[in-house]
Design a protein around this motif. Structure first.
Motif, PDB file in Angstrom:
ATOM      1  N   GLY A   1       0.802  -1.212   0.000  1.00 53.38           N
ATOM      2  CA  GLY A   1       0.000   0.000   0.000  1.00 53.38           C
ATOM      3  C   GLY A   1       0.832   1.258   0.000  1.00 53.38           C
ATOM      4  N   SER A   2       0.123   2.381   0.064  1.00 52.63           N
ATOM      5  CA  SER A   2       0.746   3.706   0.096  1.00 52.63           C
ATOM      6  C   SER A   2       0.296   4.429   1.353  1.00 52.63           C
ATOM      7  N   PHE A   3       1.226   5.083   2.014  1.00 54.12           N
ATOM      8  CA  PHE A   3       0.882   5.890   3.185  1.00 54.12           C
ATOM      9  C   PHE A   3       0.635   7.323   2.728  1.00 54.12           C
ATOM     10  N   VAL A   4      -0.587   7.529   2.259  1.00 57.31           N
ATOM     11  CA  VAL A   4      -1.048   8.834   1.787  1.00 57.31           C
ATOM     12  C   VAL A   4      -2.395   9.111   2.456  1.00 57.31           C
ATOM     13  N   PRO A   5      -2.839  10.371   2.497  1.00 54.17           N
ATOM     14  CA  PRO A   5      -4.129  10.671   3.119  1.00 54.17           C
ATOM     15  C   PRO A   5      -5.274   9.914   2.452  1.00 54.17           C
ATOM     16  N   ALA A   6      -6.175   9.387   3.275  1.00 54.26           N
ATOM     17  CA  ALA A   6      -7.295   8.604   2.761  1.00 54.26           C
ATOM     18  C   ALA A   6      -8.186   9.420   1.830  1.00 54.26           C
ATOM     19  N   ARG A   7      -8.230  10.735   2.024  1.00 54.13           N
ATOM     20  CA  ARG A   7      -9.068  11.554   1.143  1.00 54.13           C
ATOM     21  C   ARG A   7      -8.521  11.576  -0.279  1.00 54.13           C
TER      22      ARG A   7
END
Length: 333
Positions: free
Chosen positions: A57-63
């Motif tokens: 996965g990617s650790f980016v904002p869920a929005r």
């Protein structure tokens, strides 16, 4: 800080490492959101096939990417499975901190070779991204020194925004990133523009500049050259290849075309050549059903699942029996 889970090494080191990127690159390229339950089941099936590296996965904002809202939970699930490396994409220092807290085994940071792509994608210049990478390396050194930092150098073979990306700039950027302290640098054909001669030449030039810090080949099948480009990279010494089960993650620059190299086809190619991947192809193909259950209606690609595996195709795992008959699914595009 959550310590990364130590995973025992597999019994034998394969000749090539297939790095499965479907749970990250594949899922963030589709509009549907796979449930956490289905993600866990899919990751379990991939692990059971013998894959020994996965980008979950990617650790980016869920929005920004709802598909990645549960990434920390998925990391914890994947790291509980023994004998493989669990990595996640982190675009900035905040993402790196969250990934390390979740316990990833490896960080991968996207840096664009194309200045135009860098500005459009992350709103930073290439040299600004080098500074971000330096911050991530410093965080890693201070909190989790055993966790490698890998660069995925996107648009290394061409860019839809600026066109050709000069090879000299790719080599220059690789040198800047090594100086920033990264452990390895892979080259990505983000836009599916590479050809085998270019792949051989550019990987050769980067290896000459940074040596054994040259990392994986992330190549796309957008224009039908994915496997040919992987073979070209193999010819010049690349031994880690990114791929996605079912080719999940169609290329947005060529609607309707497969994007990522299909893991099943890549494993078949190497195994047919006598090059050990450590992957059980029958179990890998079976994992497509788990993927389909989580993303019903999403197109899956792959020539081998359609055609079947020839009779007598060998099981090249140590002590594995010769396969007989055909392994086949009823997949159709």
């Amino acid at each position: 800080m959550h310590e990364p889970t130590e995973s025992p090494a597999p019994p034998a080191t394969p000749a090539v490492l297939i790095s499965e990127v479907g749970p990250r690159d594949g899922l963030q390229s589709v509009s549907a959101v796979m449930s956490t339950r289905h993600k866990r089941a899919w990751i379990d099936a991939l692990h059971a096939s013998g894959l020994r590296e996965i980008e979950v996965g990617s650790f980016v904002p869920a929005r920004m990417l709802p598909q990645m809202a549960d990434v920390a939970e998925i990391v914890r699930h994947a790291t509980a499975l023994p004998g493989w490396t669990v990595m996640a994409l982190v675009p900035n220092l905040r993402g790196a901190l969250a990934a390390l807290e979740a316990g990833v085994h490896k960080l991968t940071v996207p840096v664009s070779a194309s200045e135009a792509h860098s500005l459009a994608n992350v709103r930073r210049s290439r040299i600004d991204m080098v500074a971000v990478v330096r911050e991530i390396v410093a965080l890693r050194d201070a909190t989790a020194p055993g966790v490698p930092v890998e660069i995925g150098m996107s648009t290394a073979f061409g860019c839809t925004l600026q066109g050709a990306v000069p090879e000299d700039e790719v080599v220059w950027l690789a040198g800047q990133l090594v100086a920033a302290g990264v452990d390895e640098i892979g080259l990505s054909d983000t836009t599916g523009m590479a050809n085998p001669a270019q792949v051989r030449r550019l990987f050769g030039r980067v290896r000459a500049a940074i040596g054994d810090k040259t990392g994986s080949a992330h190549l796309h099948n957008t224009r039908g050259l994915g496997l040919a480009n992987c073979l070209a990279a193999w010819d010049v010494g690349v031994r880690t290849f990114d791929a996605s089960l079912g080719g999940l993650g169609g290329c947005p620059y060529a609607p309707g075309a497969s994007g990522n190299v299909v893991t099943e086809d890549l494993v078949f190619m190497f195994e047919a050549m006598g090059v050990d991947t450590g992957v059980d192809l029958a179990r890998l193909i079976a994992a497509r059903e788990t993927l389909r259950a989580g993303l019903p209606g999403e197109p899956l690609y792959g020539m081998v699942p359609d055609a079947g595996v020839p009779a007598g195709f060998p099981d090249r795992r140590p002590g594995g029996p010769e396969r007989s008959g055909q392994i086949r699914t009823d997949d159709r595009h």
